[in-house]
Design a protein around this motif. Structure first.
Motif, PDB file in Angstrom:
ATOM      1  N   ASP A  95       0.808  -1.227   0.000  1.00  0.00           N
ATOM      2  CA  ASP A  95       0.000   0.000   0.000  1.00  0.00           C
ATOM      3  C   ASP A  95       0.840   1.276   0.000  1.00  0.00           C
ATOM      4  O   ASP A  95       1.915   1.334   0.587  1.00  0.00           O
TER       5      ASP A  95
ATOM      6  N   GLY B 188      -2.340   6.140   2.970  1.00  0.00           N
ATOM      7  CA  GLY B 188      -3.760   6.426   2.690  1.00  0.00           C
ATOM      8  C   GLY B 188      -4.649   5.609   3.603  1.00  0.00           C
ATOM      9  O   GLY B 188      -4.211   5.192   4.684  1.00  0.00           O
ATOM     10  N   ALA B 189      -5.845   5.344   3.163  1.00  0.00           N
ATOM     11  CA  ALA B 189      -6.841   4.663   4.018  1.00  0.00           C
ATOM     12  C   ALA B 189      -6.586   3.152   3.979  1.00  0.00           C
ATOM     13  O   ALA B 189      -7.311   2.381   3.338  1.00  0.00           O
ATOM     14  N   HIS B 190      -5.524   2.731   4.654  1.00  0.00           N
ATOM     15  CA  HIS B 190      -5.173   1.291   4.681  1.00  0.00           C
ATOM     16  C   HIS B 190      -4.914   0.875   6.120  1.00  0.00           C
ATOM     17  O   HIS B 190      -3.762   0.667   6.533  1.00  0.00           O
ATOM     18  N   THR B 191      -5.972   0.748   6.888  1.00  0.00           N
ATOM     19  CA  THR B 191      -5.827   0.417   8.320  1.00  0.00           C
ATOM     20  C   THR B 191      -4.938  -0.806   8.537  1.00  0.00           C
ATOM     21  O   THR B 191      -5.140  -1.836   7.891  1.00  0.00           O
TER      22      THR B 191
END
Ligand code: G3P
Length: 221
Positions: free
Chosen positions: A68, A71-74
């Motif tokens: 990844d 960003g929005a990658h928990t």
């Protein structure tokens, strides 16, 4: 780059090699590397990279990263982050953290963009032949059934090392071998069979006297 020939110790998540113990053990690895003038690197849990990198001058590697971008990658382990806290590279596709080859290719590309050295673990020479097209810096052949055991890959499966060397002929990826490596002889034989280094864990992380074990391993380089 990592200086070869090399001994890489994978700290995994062993009690003796996480948190404060990770710093302690890394300092022992650094002491032996300096005393023996040999190339030694450590691969530590991502939460230990920062502290270990501050504490030692030997190369520190992550044990895994995700492909990844920020960003929005928990929960993702980013190449950018491990690099920012001191990692110079990462293991990938370790037997205990397998990555589907499609994702592995993307992850290697992303690691390269971040100038992280890539050490891709594979189970045998056949998988080495498959992943070499992704052009990682190193390919570490570790037969899973030997991992954590007392018989090393160089004694139990020398033919796999020879076949892996053959499989990587002409490729930019250098061969490292691992699994059960814990003596001078194991290291010597791995190098004689064509590896440029060894990757190991329990021989050092579970040793009563890790410094003594590492001294013996260094003699094999
Ligand atoms: O990454 C190296 C590791 O999988 C080998 O484990 O305990 O057999 O040295 P070990």
């Amino acid at each position: 780059m990592l200086k070869i020939p090399i001994i890489i110790i994978n700290f995994k998540a062993y009690d003796s090699a996480i948190g404060k113990n990770a710093v302690k053990l890394a300092k022992i690895c650094e002491k032996v590397a300096k005393k023996r003038k040999k190339s030694v690197a450590v691969s530590v849990s991502e939460t230990d990279i920062a502290e270990v990198s501050k504490a030692v001058s030997i190369p520190v590697l992550a044990q895994h990263i995700d492909p990844d971008e920020p960003g929005a990658h928990t929960g993702a382990i980013l190449a950018e982050e491990v690099k920012a806290v001191g990692a110079i590279g990462t293991l990938l596709n370790h037997s205990e953290k397998r990555i589907p080859h499609k994702i592995l290719q993307k992850t290697i590309e992303h690691a390269k963009k971040q100038k992280l050295i890539t050490i891709v673990c594979v189970k045998d020479n056949k998988e080495a032949a498959q992943v070499k097209k992704f052009k990682p810096d190193f390919i570490a052949v570790e037969p899973p059934e030997l991992i954590g055991g007392t018989i090393s890959v160089s004694s139990a499966k020398p033919e796999v090392i020879k076949a892996s060397k053959q499989a990587l002929k002409g490729s930019r990826s250098k061969l490292i071998v691992g699994a059960g490596v814990h003596t001078t002889e194991d290291v010597k034989k791995s190098i004689q069979l064509g590896a440029v280094g060894v990757l190991l864990a329990s021989g050092v992380t579970k040793a009563k006297n890790p410094e003594q074990v590492l001294e013996a391993l260094a003699k094999g380089l």
